[in-house]
Design a protein around this motif. Structure first.
Motif, short mmCIF file in Angstrom:
data_model
loop_
_atom_site.label_atom_id
_atom_site.label_comp_id
_atom_site.label_asym_id
_atom_site.label_seq_id
_atom_site.Cartn_x
_atom_site.Cartn_y
_atom_site.Cartn_z
N VAL A 136 0.86 -1.20 0.00
CA VAL A 136 0.00 0.00 0.00
C VAL A 136 0.89 1.24 0.00
N THR A 137 0.63 2.15 -0.91
CA THR A 137 1.37 3.41 -0.98
C THR A 137 0.48 4.55 -0.50
N GLU A 138 1.14 5.67 -0.21
CA GLU A 138 0.37 6.85 0.23
C GLU A 138 -0.62 7.29 -0.86
N GLU A 139 -0.20 7.22 -2.11
CA GLU A 139 -1.10 7.61 -3.19
C GLU A 139 -2.30 6.69 -3.28
N GLU A 140 -2.05 5.38 -3.16
CA GLU A 140 -3.14 4.42 -3.24
C GLU A 140 -4.11 4.60 -2.08
N LEU A 141 -3.57 4.85 -0.88
CA LEU A 141 -4.42 5.10 0.27
C LEU A 141 -5.30 6.33 0.04
N GLY A 142 -4.67 7.43 -0.39
CA GLY A 142 -5.43 8.65 -0.62
C GLY A 142 -6.47 8.49 -1.71
N ARG A 143 -6.12 7.75 -2.78
CA ARG A 143 -7.06 7.54 -3.88
C ARG A 143 -8.30 6.76 -3.41
N GLN A 144 -8.08 5.72 -2.64
CA GLN A 144 -9.21 4.90 -2.20
C GLN A 144 -10.11 5.67 -1.24
N ALA B 247 -4.18 -0.13 8.56
CA ALA B 247 -3.27 0.41 7.55
C ALA B 247 -2.83 1.82 7.84
N ALA B 248 -3.58 2.57 8.66
CA ALA B 248 -3.25 3.99 8.85
C ALA B 248 -3.64 4.44 10.23
N ASP B 249 -2.98 5.49 10.69
CA ASP B 249 -3.32 6.15 11.95
C ASP B 249 -4.24 7.34 11.62
N VAL B 250 -5.28 7.49 12.42
CA VAL B 250 -6.24 8.58 12.22
C VAL B 250 -6.17 9.51 13.41
N SER B 251 -5.84 10.77 13.16
CA SER B 251 -5.79 11.77 14.23
C SER B 251 -6.81 12.86 13.95
N GLU B 252 -7.29 13.44 15.02
CA GLU B 252 -8.35 14.45 14.89
C GLU B 252 -7.77 15.84 15.10
N ARG C 201 -12.56 -0.48 4.40
CA ARG C 201 -11.49 -1.43 4.13
C ARG C 201 -10.67 -0.94 2.95
N ILE C 202 -9.37 -1.20 3.02
CA ILE C 202 -8.42 -0.77 2.00
C ILE C 202 -7.93 -1.99 1.23
N ARG C 203 -7.93 -1.91 -0.08
CA ARG C 203 -7.42 -3.00 -0.91
C ARG C 203 -5.91 -2.95 -0.96
N THR C 204 -5.29 -4.11 -0.82
CA THR C 204 -3.84 -4.21 -0.93
C THR C 204 -3.48 -5.12 -2.09
N PRO C 205 -2.33 -4.91 -2.72
CA PRO C 205 -1.94 -5.78 -3.85
C PRO C 205 -1.67 -7.22 -3.42
N ASP C 206 -1.26 -7.39 -2.13
CA ASP C 206 -0.78 -8.71 -1.72
C ASP C 206 -1.80 -9.52 -0.93
N GLN C 207 -2.55 -8.88 -0.02
CA GLN C 207 -3.41 -9.62 0.90
C GLN C 207 -4.87 -9.19 0.82
N GLY C 208 -5.33 -8.82 -0.34
CA GLY C 208 -6.74 -8.47 -0.50
C GLY C 208 -7.09 -7.20 0.23
N GLU C 209 -8.08 -7.26 1.11
CA GLU C 209 -8.56 -6.09 1.84
C GLU C 209 -8.19 -6.18 3.30
N ILE C 210 -7.84 -5.01 3.84
CA ILE C 210 -7.58 -4.91 5.28
C ILE C 210 -8.33 -3.70 5.80
N ALA C 211 -8.56 -3.69 7.11
CA ALA C 211 -9.26 -2.56 7.72
C ALA C 211 -8.39 -1.31 7.66
#
Length: 828
Positions: A742-750, A805-810, A791-801
């Motif tokens: 998973v790349t930053e671009e792919e995360l942002g795109r999804q 995959a990422a930290d969420v801050s408010e 859920r985020i799609r990954t090239p290797d392991q399908g989908e993950i929560a």
């Protein structure tokens, strides 16, 4: 000059030719002079705007503003660069140095912006334009309890029919949402076929195109080849194949998605008298006249009313030509009153024929000024008409002096021809200096620079033209008209005899007043000259004290009452548009209640209010030199109550605004509610700008400035441009997610596709640009609001929560970011 005055006094034909040149030339030029409500001038500003849908102000600042600023800073001729970042759009405005060619600067800026290749991928194409204060003449409102599509289609039909009318060339739509083809695919359908929104958007883009294929040349002719697969209507997209199995099975877009040909999901909607509405705005361009445009539109509306469905109604809204016409009527009224007073007063003390020729100096000077106005590039507008009204009081001063002195020469027994030339020559030099001193008082206003100077310049140019024409008429035309005739000491009978007896009676009274009252007082003042001087100085200091002590108020630009009360509502940033709409509806209801109180006791149909129009999610365009741009956000709204004309309603608009404000009272949860009834706005009385790179420092400085200003008596309504924006959730990719591909671009795109959608393409359908968007249905988007179920799609392991995959801050962002010369600024 003496010889010229004597020659003109003896040659009546030459004087009459000069008079007819001024009158006839002014009439001919008057029909060709450009007419406009307010002067349309170049604002010496070039604006670059870039839309970045879904981006916050900080992303817009970093991805749009900084890159444009760095590129255009080196362009010659730019005085200052200001920029503003708000949600979804960035605007950079370059102020051009005085004297520079704005069009050349525009081309240089366009070249520099076109060189930028590092804009964000989802940013739209920059729009570069020269700012001009366009003049909206009149609007047609289409309203009714019908669907948005019915309103829009009816508004488009009215726009096309108005454009077909002679003399109307620019008509725009307002208060309507853009068309959009929305492809809504449930998340479970995407998972079933292993698709993403971006992949579906790409397949739609490839399946909908028009592509030329070259030419087949034969012996007899040439045949063009073209792949024509462009789809223009929503249902046509249902046949696009998105999945093909190896066994030949096909899945079409209509099998997994719901295709809607509707409108964009925007936060803007309009209400007219409480029902949905769309606006058709008619503008004046070129040599078109606002009164003629208004007349054609009103005539069209009267005829159209009987031809539209009963569920839809149309009405005229905010006819600015009414303001223009009222100013013309005021000028004509004052001119007629001035002509009458000049004729009566001079007729009481001078000969009626002499008074008549002096009175005619006003219209001759008016026509003479109209003769030179096109050369000076001055139009007939609100400001030039004000200049005409302003000059009325001083226009015939020189003619009165000349006429009175000619009459004095006649009283000495001189022949009329000799009295006309001698009387004019005797006061010619003082009259010239008197006019020149007035010209000198107005002349500096011609050289005021900046945008405001372009507006103000109209007034001195008109006043100086009138004064010069009045001087020419009084020195070279009036003596010829006063040189005819011969003394006649016999008072005849009839009407003219009665007038002459009245004049002689007033003359005796005036002579008695001069001999018995004025002359003794004058001799006493000359005898005690030091006392007289001391009294004059005392009056001077008393006048200065009245001004400096605040008894006589000073206002740079006084409020000019109009026929409209505007209420501006500002909720906390991030407020849903529905909540803003509820507040707007409450204020509209209170406004109707106030109107009902004012209308109590009046006949039916004689209301002080014509209509009420509300916009939620955006603001109204202002009129006049201080006109600003409209703003769009879910937390803003504006309401405009159009009142009856002042002569009909009998109540000042300011009183209506005051009662309306009292009826609304304090609203909890609302940042600000302001009521204005001025015809146009020119900005804040005091504006302080602080610049720094850190918002924390700017916030602290702005607070100290506001506290300091609040300590001065008379200073109120203190505000700053640094306001807290919407709540933000900031997402940052975890290192372990990178190991899954998973790349930053792919995360942002999804994430962007999940909430904003994926843009497949844009197409031109008739006069409208239509977006084709691929997104989740609204119910699926609601499930993703807490981000835990996403859920985020990954090239290797399908989908993950997403949480894995990422930290969420408010945090909290800013509603907007203002910059000047590449620094963040706050205005207080």
């Amino acid at each position: 000059m003496k010889a010229a005055i004597r020659w003109m006094a003896r040659n009546h034909v030459a004087a009459n030719i000069l008079m007819f040149v001024l009158i006839v030339g002014g009439l001919i030029k008057g029909f060709s002079i450009k007419q406009e409500v307010f002067p349309e001038v170049d604002l010496d500003r070039v604006q670059v705007s870039v839309a970045y849908p879904g981006a916050g102000p900080e992303e817009v600042e970093e991805g749009i503003l900084r890159r444009i600023e760095e590129n255009v800073t080196g362009v010659d001729g730019i005085k200052e660069i200001t920029s503003s970042a708000s949600e979804g759009i960035g605007v950079v405005t370059a102020e051009v140095e005085s004297g520079e060619d704005v069009d050349l600067v525009l081309q240089d800026i366009k070249s520099e912006v076109d060189r930028i290749v590092t804009f964000p991928e989802d940013a739209e194409k920059p729009v570069i334009a020269k700012l001009v204060n366009r003049a909206e003449v009149i609007s047609v409102v289409v309203y009714g309890d019908v669907s948005d599509r019915a309103l829009r289609e009816q508004a488009e039909e009215i726009r096309d029919e108005l454009l077909a009318l002679p003399g109307i060339t620019q008509v725009d739509l307002g208060g309507v949402r853009p068309y959009e083809i929305s492809v809504e695919i449930p998340e479970e359908n995407l998972r079933r076929y292993g698709l993403t929104l971006e992949e579906v958007a790409r397949r739609i883009r490839r399946a909908s195109l028009d592509l030329p294929g070259g030419t087949i040349k034969t012996e007899g002719r040439e045949i063009l080849l073209r792949t024509k697969e462009r789809r223009y209507l929503g249902p046509e997209y249902a046949d696009i194949i998105v999945v093909t199995d190896p066994d030949g099975a096909q899945v079409r877009l209509g099998d997994i998605a719901r295709v809607k040909d509707d409108f964009e999901e925007t936060d803007v909607f309009a209400r007219f008298d409480g029902v949905p509405a769309a606006m058709v705005k008619v503008f004046r361009v070129g040599d078109q006249k606002p009164i003629e445009i208004s007349g054609r539109v009103k005539e069209y509306v009267e005829g159209k009313t009987s031809r539209i469905p009963s569920s839809v109604k149309i009405a005229v809204w905010f006819d600015t030509s009414e303001i223009y016409q009222s100013r013309i009527n005021l000028l004509l009224k004052n001119a007629c009153l001035g002509l009458t007073l000049v004729l009566i007063i001079l007729g009481l003390f001078l000969e009626i024929r002499l008074a008549l020729w002096v009175m005619l100096g006003i219209p001759i000077s008016f026509f003479g000024a109209m003769l030179v106005m096109p050369t000076l590039d001055v139009s007939i507008n609100m400001l030039s008409l004000f200049a005409f009204i302003l000059a009325l009081g001083i226009l015939v001063d020189d003619a009165i002096v000349v006429g009175e002195n000619v009459f004095e020469q006649r009283q000495r027994g001189k022949p009329y021809a000799e009295a006309a030339s001698d009387g004019t020559i005797e006061v010619g030099i003082p009259v010239i200096y008197a006019v020149l001193t007035t010209v000198a008082a107005f002349l500096p206003l011609v050289f005021v620079t900046g945008v405001m100077g372009k507006f103000i310049k109209v007034i001195p140019l008109v006043v100086i033209s009138l004064l010069v024409m009045s001087l020419i008429e009084s020195l070279f035309v009036l003596p010829a008209h006063l040189s005819n005739g011969k003394p006649n000491n016999r008072v005849g009978g009839g009407f003219y005899g009665a007038l002459e007896r009245v004049r002689l009676g007033f003359g005796k009274v005036l002579d008695r007043f001069i001999a018995e009252r004025y002359r003794p007082f004058l001799e006493r003042c000359l005898r005690y000259r030091y006392t007289t001087l001391a009294a004059g100085i005392a009056v001077l200091f008393l006048t200065l004290g009245v001004v400096r002590g605040g008894i006589l108020k000073f206002t740079f630009m006084p409020e000019v009452e109009g026929d409209m009360v505007i209420v501006s509502i500002k909720m906390p940033p991030g407020t849903p548009v529905k909540e803003t709409g509820k507040v707007a509806k409450y204020i509209v209801d209170k406004g109707k209640t106030v109107v009902a109180e004012f209308d109590r006791g009046k006949a039916e149909g004689n209301s002080i209010m014509r209509n009420i129009f509300s916009l939620v999610g955006t603001t109204l365009a202002r009129a006049g030199p201080g006109a600003g741009q409209t703003a769009s956000a879910s937390h803003v709204s504006e309401i405009a109550m159009l009142l009856a004309e002042s002569k009909d309603r009998g109540i000042p608009a300011a009183d209506v605004a005051k009662r309306w404000r009292e009826a609304v009272g304090d609203l909890p949860g609302v940042d600000s509610v302001t009521f204005t009834s001025s015809l146009f706005e020119v900005g804040s009385d005091i504006d302080i700008r602080a610049a720094h790179a850190d918002f924390a420092v700017l916030d602290s400085v702005a607070g100290r400035i506001k506290r300091s200003l609040a300590g001065y008596p008379g200073v109120g309504d203190i505000d700053d441009s640094l306001s807290q924006g919407k709540r933000e959730l900031k997402i940052q990719l975890r290192p372990e997610a990178r190991t899954l591909g998973v790349t930053e671009e792919e995360l942002g795109r999804q994430i962007r596709s999940a909430f904003y959608g994926a843009e497949a393409l844009r197409l031109q359908r008739g006069r409208n640009e239509v977006k084709v968007m691929v997104r989740y249905p609204e119910e699926d988007r609601r499930k993703l609001w807490n981000l835990e179920s996403m859920r985020i799609r990954t090239p290797d392991q399908g989908e993950i929560a997403l949480a894995a995959a990422a930290d969420v801050s408010e945090g909290w962002g800013y509603a907007s970011i203002n910059r000047t010369d590449r620094k963040r600024v706050v205005n207080v």
